[in-house]
Design a protein around this motif. Sequence first.
Motif, PDB file in Angstrom:
ATOM      1  N   PHE A  99       0.821  -1.203   0.000  1.00  0.00           N
ATOM      2  CA  PHE A  99       0.000   0.000   0.000  1.00  0.00           C
ATOM      3  C   PHE A  99       0.863   1.265   0.000  1.00  0.00           C
ATOM      4  O   PHE A  99       0.600   2.227   0.726  1.00  0.00           O
ATOM      5  CB  PHE A  99      -0.971   0.001   1.191  1.00  0.00           C
ATOM      6  N   LEU A 100       1.887   1.230  -0.857  1.00  0.00           N
ATOM      7  CA  LEU A 100       2.778   2.376  -0.972  1.00  0.00           C
ATOM      8  C   LEU A 100       2.148   3.453  -1.851  1.00  0.00           C
ATOM      9  O   LEU A 100       1.337   3.151  -2.733  1.00  0.00           O
ATOM     10  CB  LEU A 100       4.111   1.935  -1.594  1.00  0.00           C
ATOM     11  N   ASP A 101       2.550   4.712  -1.617  1.00  0.00           N
ATOM     12  CA  ASP A 101       2.157   5.795  -2.518  1.00  0.00           C
ATOM     13  C   ASP A 101       3.372   6.681  -2.767  1.00  0.00           C
ATOM     14  O   ASP A 101       4.433   6.494  -2.171  1.00  0.00           O
ATOM     15  CB  ASP A 101       0.957   6.579  -1.989  1.00  0.00           C
ATOM     16  N   THR A 102       3.187   7.644  -3.640  1.00  0.00           N
ATOM     17  CA  THR A 102       4.325   8.446  -4.096  1.00  0.00           C
ATOM     18  C   THR A 102       4.901   9.363  -3.021  1.00  0.00           C
ATOM     19  O   THR A 102       5.946   9.971  -3.229  1.00  0.00           O
ATOM     20  CB  THR A 102       3.914   9.287  -5.322  1.00  0.00           C
ATOM     21  N   THR A 103       4.247   9.451  -1.889  1.00  0.00           N
ATOM     22  CA  THR A 103       4.792  10.257  -0.789  1.00  0.00           C
ATOM     23  C   THR A 103       5.768   9.456   0.075  1.00  0.00           C
ATOM     24  O   THR A 103       6.444  10.019   0.937  1.00  0.00           O
ATOM     25  CB  THR A 103       3.666  10.793   0.105  1.00  0.00           C
ATOM     26  N   ASP A 104       5.822   8.144  -0.166  1.00  0.00           N
ATOM     27  CA  ASP A 104       6.683   7.280   0.651  1.00  0.00           C
ATOM     28  C   ASP A 104       8.110   7.251   0.111  1.00  0.00           C
ATOM     29  O   ASP A 104       8.341   7.343  -1.108  1.00  0.00           O
ATOM     30  CB  ASP A 104       6.148   5.844   0.662  1.00  0.00           C
ATOM     31  N   ARG A 105       9.040   7.115   1.010  1.00  0.00           N
ATOM     32  CA  ARG A 105      10.407   6.708   0.691  1.00  0.00           C
ATOM     33  C   ARG A 105      10.705   5.546   1.631  1.00  0.00           C
ATOM     34  O   ARG A 105      10.706   5.703   2.851  1.00  0.00           O
ATOM     35  CB  ARG A 105      11.408   7.853   0.870  1.00  0.00           C
ATOM     36  N   VAL A 106      10.964   4.389   1.038  1.00  0.00           N
ATOM     37  CA  VAL A 106      10.977   3.137   1.800  1.00  0.00           C
ATOM     38  C   VAL A 106      12.391   2.581   1.856  1.00  0.00           C
ATOM     39  O   VAL A 106      13.102   2.572   0.835  1.00  0.00           O
ATOM     40  CB  VAL A 106      10.028   2.109   1.155  1.00  0.00           C
ATOM     41  N   THR A 107      12.806   2.093   3.022  1.00  0.00           N
ATOM     42  CA  THR A 107      14.141   1.504   3.128  1.00  0.00           C
ATOM     43  C   THR A 107      14.211   0.205   2.335  1.00  0.00           C
ATOM     44  O   THR A 107      13.206  -0.496   2.153  1.00  0.00           O
ATOM     45  CB  THR A 107      14.514   1.199   4.588  1.00  0.00           C
ATOM     46  N   VAL A 108      15.399  -0.094   1.877  1.00  0.00           N
ATOM     47  CA  VAL A 108      15.620  -1.329   1.116  1.00  0.00           C
ATOM     48  C   VAL A 108      15.243  -2.540   1.963  1.00  0.00           C
ATOM     49  O   VAL A 108      14.621  -3.491   1.476  1.00  0.00           O
ATOM     50  CB  VAL A 108      17.086  -1.410   0.649  1.00  0.00           C
ATOM     51  N   GLU A 109      15.577  -2.511   3.236  1.00  0.00           N
ATOM     52  CA  GLU A 109      15.248  -3.637   4.112  1.00  0.00           C
ATOM     53  C   GLU A 109      13.740  -3.833   4.208  1.00  0.00           C
ATOM     54  O   GLU A 109      13.245  -4.975   4.158  1.00  0.00           O
ATOM     55  CB  GLU A 109      15.849  -3.431   5.497  1.00  0.00           C
ATOM     56  N   ASP A 110      12.983  -2.757   4.343  1.00  0.00           N
ATOM     57  CA  ASP A 110      11.525  -2.881   4.388  1.00  0.00           C
ATOM     58  C   ASP A 110      10.974  -3.399   3.063  1.00  0.00           C
ATOM     59  O   ASP A 110      10.008  -4.178   3.045  1.00  0.00           O
ATOM     60  CB  ASP A 110      10.880  -1.532   4.730  1.00  0.00           C
ATOM     61  N   LEU A 111      11.565  -2.973   1.959  1.00  0.00           N
ATOM     62  CA  LEU A 111      11.119  -3.460   0.657  1.00  0.00           C
ATOM     63  C   LEU A 111      11.357  -4.956   0.518  1.00  0.00           C
ATOM     64  O   LEU A 111      10.490  -5.697   0.017  1.00  0.00           O
ATOM     65  CB  LEU A 111      11.837  -2.713  -0.463  1.00  0.00           C
ATOM     66  N   LEU A 112      12.521  -5.425   0.965  1.00  0.00           N
ATOM     67  CA  LEU A 112      12.819  -6.854   0.886  1.00  0.00           C
ATOM     68  C   LEU A 112      11.833  -7.656   1.714  1.00  0.00           C
ATOM     69  O   LEU A 112      11.294  -8.675   1.256  1.00  0.00           O
ATOM     70  CB  LEU A 112      14.251  -7.119   1.352  1.00  0.00           C
ATOM     71  N   ARG A 113      11.561  -7.196   2.933  1.00  0.00           N
ATOM     72  CA  ARG A 113      10.571  -7.892   3.767  1.00  0.00           C
ATOM     73  C   ARG A 113       9.171  -7.766   3.179  1.00  0.00           C
ATOM     74  O   ARG A 113       8.363  -8.699   3.271  1.00  0.00           O
ATOM     75  CB  ARG A 113      10.600  -7.335   5.187  1.00  0.00           C
ATOM     76  N   GLY A 114       8.892  -6.633   2.577  1.00  0.00           N
ATOM     77  CA  GLY A 114       7.586  -6.458   1.948  1.00  0.00           C
ATOM     78  C   GLY A 114       7.364  -7.422   0.799  1.00  0.00           C
ATOM     79  O   GLY A 114       6.232  -7.855   0.546  1.00  0.00           O
ATOM     80  N   ILE A 115       8.431  -7.767   0.092  1.00  0.00           N
ATOM     81  CA  ILE A 115       8.312  -8.743  -0.993  1.00  0.00           C
ATOM     82  C   ILE A 115       8.196 -10.153  -0.434  1.00  0.00           C
ATOM     83  O   ILE A 115       7.353 -10.943  -0.860  1.00  0.00           O
ATOM     84  CB  ILE A 115       9.527  -8.641  -1.938  1.00  0.00           C
ATOM     85  N   ILE A 116       9.036 -10.477   0.546  1.00  0.00           N
ATOM     86  CA  ILE A 116       9.077 -11.839   1.085  1.00  0.00           C
ATOM     87  C   ILE A 116       7.818 -12.173   1.868  1.00  0.00           C
ATOM     88  O   ILE A 116       7.166 -13.200   1.621  1.00  0.00           O
ATOM     89  CB  ILE A 116      10.316 -12.013   1.990  1.00  0.00           C
ATOM     90  N   VAL A 117       7.463 -11.333   2.816  1.00  0.00           N
ATOM     91  CA  VAL A 117       6.363 -11.654   3.730  1.00  0.00           C
ATOM     92  C   VAL A 117       5.012 -11.243   3.161  1.00  0.00           C
ATOM     93  O   VAL A 117       4.034 -11.999   3.244  1.00  0.00           O
ATOM     94  CB  VAL A 117       6.588 -10.969   5.100  1.00  0.00           C
ATOM     95  N   LEU A 118       4.944 -10.047   2.560  1.00  0.00           N
ATOM     96  CA  LEU A 118       3.660  -9.516   2.095  1.00  0.00           C
ATOM     97  C   LEU A 118       3.414  -9.743   0.612  1.00  0.00           C
ATOM     98  O   LEU A 118       2.331  -9.451   0.119  1.00  0.00           O
ATOM     99  CB  LEU A 118       3.590  -8.011   2.386  1.00  0.00           C
ATOM    100  N   SER A 119       4.429 -10.244  -0.114  1.00  0.00           N
ATOM    101  CA  SER A 119       4.326 -10.455  -1.562  1.00  0.00           C
ATOM    102  C   SER A 119       3.964  -9.162  -2.286  1.00  0.00           C
ATOM    103  O   SER A 119       3.155  -9.145  -3.217  1.00  0.00           O
ATOM    104  CB  SER A 119       3.295 -11.550  -1.881  1.00  0.00           C
TER     105      SER A 119
END
Length: 392
Positions: A99-119
């Motif tokens: 549920f990201l939007d263009t106002t977000d700046r996301v850490t690489v670690e959160d992105l990796l977990r977001g792919i693994i756990v949340l798909s």
Amino acid sequence: MKQPFAALTRLTSAAVLSLALALPALAFDTRATSAYVLDQTTGTVLMSKNGYEPLPPASMSKLMTLYMGFEAVRDGRLDLTERLPVSEHAMSFGGSTMFLDTTDRVTVEDLLRGIIVLSGNDACVVLAEALSPDGTEAGFSRMMTQRAKQLGMENSTFMNSSGWPAAGHRMSMRDLAILAQRLIEDFPEFYPMFAEKEFLFDEKEPANRFNRNPLLGLGIGADGLKTGHTQEAGFGLVGSAKQGDRRVIFVISGLETDRARAEEAEAIVNWSFRQFTQSELVKAGTRLAEAEVWMGSQPTVALVAPQDVSTLVPVLGAEAIDAEVVYNGPIEAPVQAGQVLGELVFSPEGLPEVRVPLVAEQAVERGGFVVRVRTAANLLFQQIVQGPETAM
């Protein structure tokens, strides 16, 4: 004249080795339309059903995006604490997201977990655009295809970073198993993320915080990797489980429901560990044969296993079967210690043939003048005894 060292020598193991191997295991009749099961510890393929056919992989192809993300962190192109921008393209995705939007700046670690756990489909695109040579997901997809080929995945073509349905976006079950094995072996520092059951990103959407892998927490050693589902692909799972010293990697696809996927995955894990066992066959340094040496200072050289040899065997029953030591001989001197000279070949019933290299136990120098004269005389004598037709 035919050279004596060009002859093929085959020695049955009855003279040098007795192997107690099991009878064939009961076959597993999977409901999946395609499947591939690998015992990682021994490299034994336990099952392949349409395993080489390129098929829609759904979100299971996110593993390739993760692999390239892990590589980028390891070689310094990305930092785990680095914050990446979210494009409109990334924000536009539906399905499983962070549920990201263009106002977000996301850490690489959160992105990796977001792919693994949340798909997260959006997380995949953010990572892809950051690593793409032209800043686009399409550019990253071409990189994915090229890197997959380098890793030995011959039946994989990527059109996007997330597995979103697209014409030509294909992977084989075997390729997914190769990828899973590389993730486990190449990135032990990141692999524990795949066993995480929950990840709540920024407390935005608590409804999407659980890992969809149905095997986690069942107590069967499951610790990864990725589910997938689209209408075209059905329900699938790239899974891995470790029990004791053994690890099994499996890929299934084409199941009709998530419940069927869960049941089939658990059944495959149980079958893999309960119907097969690892057996040590030969200790390192064991002499398995004596190979004749042509023109050597010694008439023979011992063939030994350079390391312990173990294989996977079915557990039902046991019977002795023959193995073979195969080499091209006589072997022409000089011979170096540790030089690969032959193979130990055996075929456990119902499993693929196993070939193990054998090496010279010690060096054998080329013989001097007396040896060469004696060898030439012996050869001439054999030709006289056997008749002139054998001299050609």
